[in-house]
Design a protein around this motif. Structure first.
Motif, PDB file in Angstrom:
ATOM      1  N   GLY A   1     -13.619  30.787 -13.394  1.00 32.14           N
ATOM      2  CA  GLY A   1     -13.168  29.602 -14.112  1.00 32.14           C
ATOM      3  C   GLY A   1     -11.897  29.876 -14.890  1.00 32.14           C
ATOM      4  O   GLY A   1     -10.959  29.071 -14.895  1.00 32.14           O
ATOM      5  N   ARG A   2     -11.861  31.033 -15.541  1.00 36.77           N
ATOM      6  CA  ARG A   2     -10.648  31.405 -16.283  1.00 36.77           C
ATOM      7  C   ARG A   2      -9.460  31.576 -15.337  1.00 36.77           C
ATOM      8  O   ARG A   2      -8.341  31.143 -15.642  1.00 36.77           O
ATOM      9  CB  ARG A   2     -10.887  32.695 -17.082  1.00 36.77           C
ATOM     10  CG  ARG A   2     -11.781  32.498 -18.299  1.00 36.77           C
ATOM     11  CD  ARG A   2     -11.850  33.744 -19.170  1.00 36.77           C
ATOM     12  NE  ARG A   2     -12.410  34.908 -18.485  1.00 36.77           N
ATOM     13  CZ  ARG A   2     -13.714  35.180 -18.397  1.00 36.77           C
ATOM     14  NH1 ARG A   2     -14.597  34.378 -18.962  1.00 36.77           N
ATOM     15  NH2 ARG A   2     -14.133  36.258 -17.759  1.00 36.77           N
ATOM     16  N   ILE A   3      -9.686  32.178 -14.185  1.00 36.34           N
ATOM     17  CA  ILE A   3      -8.610  32.382 -13.208  1.00 36.34           C
ATOM     18  C   ILE A   3      -8.089  31.045 -12.699  1.00 36.34           C
ATOM     19  O   ILE A   3      -6.876  30.804 -12.650  1.00 36.34           O
ATOM     20  CB  ILE A   3      -9.095  33.278 -12.048  1.00 36.34           C
ATOM     21  CG1 ILE A   3      -9.327  34.703 -12.553  1.00 36.34           C
ATOM     22  CG2 ILE A   3      -8.113  33.248 -10.879  1.00 36.34           C
ATOM     23  CD1 ILE A   3     -10.071  35.611 -11.578  1.00 36.34           C
ATOM     24  N   LEU A   4      -9.007  30.152 -12.317  1.00 35.26           N
ATOM     25  CA  LEU A   4      -8.605  28.826 -11.827  1.00 35.26           C
ATOM     26  C   LEU A   4      -7.894  28.030 -12.913  1.00 35.26           C
ATOM     27  O   LEU A   4      -6.886  27.359 -12.658  1.00 35.26           O
ATOM     28  CB  LEU A   4      -9.824  28.050 -11.311  1.00 35.26           C
ATOM     29  CG  LEU A   4     -10.439  28.562 -10.026  1.00 35.26           C
ATOM     30  CD1 LEU A   4     -11.783  27.894  -9.780  1.00 35.26           C
ATOM     31  CD2 LEU A   4      -9.501  28.324  -8.859  1.00 35.26           C
ATOM     32  N   HIS A   5      -8.424  28.092 -14.131  1.00 41.67           N
ATOM     33  CA  HIS A   5      -7.836  27.346 -15.243  1.00 41.67           C
ATOM     34  C   HIS A   5      -6.414  27.816 -15.506  1.00 41.67           C
ATOM     35  O   HIS A   5      -5.498  27.010 -15.693  1.00 41.67           O
ATOM     36  CB  HIS A   5      -8.707  27.512 -16.490  1.00 41.67           C
ATOM     37  CG  HIS A   5      -8.330  26.612 -17.602  1.00 41.67           C
ATOM     38  ND1 HIS A   5      -7.415  26.964 -18.559  1.00 41.67           N
ATOM     39  CD2 HIS A   5      -8.726  25.354 -17.899  1.00 41.67           C
ATOM     40  CE1 HIS A   5      -7.263  25.971 -19.404  1.00 41.67           C
ATOM     41  NE2 HIS A   5      -8.050  24.977 -19.034  1.00 41.67           N
ATOM     42  N   GLU A   6      -6.198  29.122 -15.500  1.00 43.73           N
ATOM     43  CA  GLU A   6      -4.865  29.673 -15.740  1.00 43.73           C
ATOM     44  C   GLU A   6      -3.896  29.250 -14.634  1.00 43.73           C
ATOM     45  O   GLU A   6      -2.753  28.873 -14.908  1.00 43.73           O
ATOM     46  CB  GLU A   6      -4.925  31.195 -15.845  1.00 43.73           C
ATOM     47  CG  GLU A   6      -3.586  31.845 -16.108  1.00 43.73           C
ATOM     48  CD  GLU A   6      -2.928  31.386 -17.400  1.00 43.73           C
ATOM     49  OE1 GLU A   6      -1.679  31.360 -17.443  1.00 43.73           O
ATOM     50  OE2 GLU A   6      -3.629  31.050 -18.369  1.00 43.73           O
ATOM     51  N   ALA A   7      -4.349  29.307 -13.382  1.00 47.44           N
ATOM     52  CA  ALA A   7      -3.484  28.926 -12.260  1.00 47.44           C
ATOM     53  C   ALA A   7      -3.079  27.460 -12.367  1.00 47.44           C
ATOM     54  O   ALA A   7      -1.902  27.105 -12.193  1.00 47.44           O
ATOM     55  CB  ALA A   7      -4.196  29.186 -10.930  1.00 47.44           C
ATOM     56  N   LEU A   8      -4.031  26.596 -12.679  1.00 44.44           N
ATOM     57  CA  LEU A   8      -3.725  25.171 -12.789  1.00 44.44           C
ATOM     58  C   LEU A   8      -2.848  24.900 -14.001  1.00 44.44           C
ATOM     59  O   LEU A   8      -1.904  24.103 -13.933  1.00 44.44           O
ATOM     60  CB  LEU A   8      -5.020  24.358 -12.870  1.00 44.44           C
ATOM     61  CG  LEU A   8      -4.870  22.841 -12.842  1.00 44.44           C
ATOM     62  CD1 LEU A   8      -4.080  22.381 -11.621  1.00 44.44           C
ATOM     63  CD2 LEU A   8      -6.223  22.177 -12.871  1.00 44.44           C
ATOM     64  N   SER A   9      -3.124  25.557 -15.101  1.00 43.33           N
ATOM     65  CA  SER A   9      -2.308  25.373 -16.309  1.00 43.33           C
ATOM     66  C   SER A   9      -0.848  25.697 -16.037  1.00 43.33           C
ATOM     67  O   SER A   9       0.055  24.981 -16.480  1.00 43.33           O
ATOM     68  CB  SER A   9      -2.818  26.261 -17.448  1.00 43.33           C
ATOM     69  OG  SER A   9      -4.087  25.864 -17.860  1.00 43.33           O
ATOM     70  N   GLN A  10      -0.621  26.770 -15.306  1.00 43.42           N
ATOM     71  CA  GLN A  10       0.751  27.154 -14.976  1.00 43.42           C
ATOM     72  C   GLN A  10       1.440  26.088 -14.129  1.00 43.42           C
ATOM     73  O   GLN A  10       2.618  25.797 -14.330  1.00 43.42           O
ATOM     74  CB  GLN A  10       0.780  28.501 -14.264  1.00 43.42           C
ATOM     75  CG  GLN A  10       0.462  29.657 -15.171  1.00 43.42           C
ATOM     76  CD  GLN A  10       0.390  30.984 -14.428  1.00 43.42           C
ATOM     77  OE1 GLN A  10       0.693  31.072 -13.252  1.00 43.42           O
ATOM     78  NE2 GLN A  10      -0.021  32.022 -15.143  1.00 43.42           N
ATOM     79  N   GLU A  11       0.714  25.496 -13.204  1.00 41.63           N
ATOM     80  CA  GLU A  11       1.289  24.459 -12.345  1.00 41.63           C
ATOM     81  C   GLU A  11       1.631  23.190 -13.135  1.00 41.63           C
ATOM     82  O   GLU A  11       2.535  22.460 -12.780  1.00 41.63           O
ATOM     83  CB  GLU A  11       0.337  24.107 -11.195  1.00 41.63           C
ATOM     84  CG  GLU A  11       0.178  25.199 -10.176  1.00 41.63           C
ATOM     85  CD  GLU A  11       1.477  25.524  -9.462  1.00 41.63           C
ATOM     86  OE1 GLU A  11       2.160  24.599  -8.985  1.00 41.63           O
ATOM     87  OE2 GLU A  11       1.809  26.723  -9.379  1.00 41.63           O
ATOM     88  N   LEU A  12       0.872  22.938 -14.196  1.00 42.58           N
ATOM     89  CA  LEU A  12       1.047  21.700 -14.963  1.00 42.58           C
ATOM     90  C   LEU A  12       1.989  21.855 -16.158  1.00 42.58           C
ATOM     91  O   LEU A  12       2.251  20.875 -16.857  1.00 42.58           O
ATOM     92  CB  LEU A  12      -0.317  21.192 -15.445  1.00 42.58           C
ATOM     93  CG  LEU A  12      -1.296  20.815 -14.334  1.00 42.58           C
ATOM     94  CD1 LEU A  12      -2.657  20.497 -14.922  1.00 42.58           C
ATOM     95  CD2 LEU A  12      -0.765  19.661 -13.506  1.00 42.58           C
ATOM     96  N   GLU A  13       2.504  23.049 -16.394  1.00 40.26           N
ATOM     97  CA  GLU A  13       3.368  23.282 -17.549  1.00 40.26           C
ATOM     98  C   GLU A  13       4.576  22.354 -17.592  1.00 40.26           C
ATOM     99  O   GLU A  13       5.054  22.003 -18.662  1.00 40.26           O
ATOM    100  CB  GLU A  13       3.849  24.743 -17.575  1.00 40.26           C
ATOM    101  CG  GLU A  13       2.846  25.683 -18.166  1.00 40.26           C
ATOM    102  CD  GLU A  13       3.342  27.120 -18.186  1.00 40.26           C
ATOM    103  OE1 GLU A  13       4.419  27.423 -17.622  1.00 40.26           O
ATOM    104  OE2 GLU A  13       2.630  27.962 -18.762  1.00 40.26           O
ATOM    105  N   GLY A  14       5.080  21.951 -16.440  1.00 37.15           N
ATOM    106  CA  GLY A  14       6.285  21.133 -16.389  1.00 37.15           C
ATOM    107  C   GLY A  14       6.071  19.652 -16.667  1.00 37.15           C
ATOM    108  O   GLY A  14       7.038  18.887 -16.735  1.00 37.15           O
ATOM    109  N   LEU A  15       4.814  19.226 -16.835  1.00 38.23           N
ATOM    110  CA  LEU A  15       4.565  17.808 -17.108  1.00 38.23           C
ATOM    111  C   LEU A  15       5.063  17.434 -18.500  1.00 38.23           C
ATOM    112  O   LEU A  15       4.920  18.197 -19.455  1.00 38.23           O
ATOM    113  CB  LEU A  15       3.072  17.489 -17.028  1.00 38.23           C
ATOM    114  CG  LEU A  15       2.404  17.512 -15.654  1.00 38.23           C
ATOM    115  CD1 LEU A  15       0.930  17.148 -15.804  1.00 38.23           C
ATOM    116  CD2 LEU A  15       3.088  16.581 -14.675  1.00 38.23           C
TER     117      LEU A  15
END
Length: 164
Positions: free
Chosen positions: A108-122
């Motif tokens: 969960g932490r790994i997935l959350h970090e990956a998604l967070s990085q993708e959404l940083e530009g919003l």
């Protein structure tokens, strides 16, 4: 512009598989310790403690023998166990083990970090729109609303408490 429920369904069906593919690719697929079905089974057990094999098979639209093979692989890894119901020994429930809980939280932490990085530009406005859309979709499907600041993949205290 007015959208029909058909338009919304098409949009969701287009976006979700693609988003999940992208998220999966960002989590180093080769580093995943087990197949997606096994991960999805663990995630289901996280919120549905004590499932029967037939319930799992129905949930994942699989035959019981295919689901049994999936669960057996998780049992061998020590991530789930089979427990007989005290009142009816014929009934066997599949439950998470402490190792299974830890595995869910780790991934969960790994997935959350990956998604967070993708959404940083919003932008802040787009972030609000995404959260509003997720709340609407969750409500439409009867999914309990996420509370801001609540970690998504942490196992509920009632399940974790069984092992403490």
């Amino acid at each position: 512009m007015t959208f029909t429920s058909q338009d919304v369904a098409s949009s969701v069906l287009h976006a979700l598989p693609n988003l999940m593919q992208i998220i999966g690719s960002k989590t180093k697929m080769d580093a995943r310790p087990f197949p997606q079905l096994q991960f999805r089974t663990l995630m289901w057990l996280r919120t549905h403690e004590g499932c029967r094999m037939s319930d799992l098979a129905e949930r994942f639209h699989m035959s019981r023998p295919a689901m049994t093979a999936c669960v057996q692989a998780l049992v061998k890894r020590g991530l789930v166990s089979r427990q007989q119901e005290p009142d009816d020994r014929r009934v066997v429930e599949i439950v998470l083990t402490p190792a299974g809980i830890n595995e869910i939280e780790k991934w969960g932490r790994i997935l959350h970090e990956a998604l967070s990085q993708e959404l940083e530009g919003l932008s802040p406005a787009d972030s609000e729109t995404v959260i509003a859309a997720m709340r609407i979709l969750s409500s439409a499907f009867g999914i309990e609303e996420w509370v801001q600041g609540e970690p998504l993949f942490v196992v509920t205290p009632t399940i974790r408490g069984k092992f403490e």
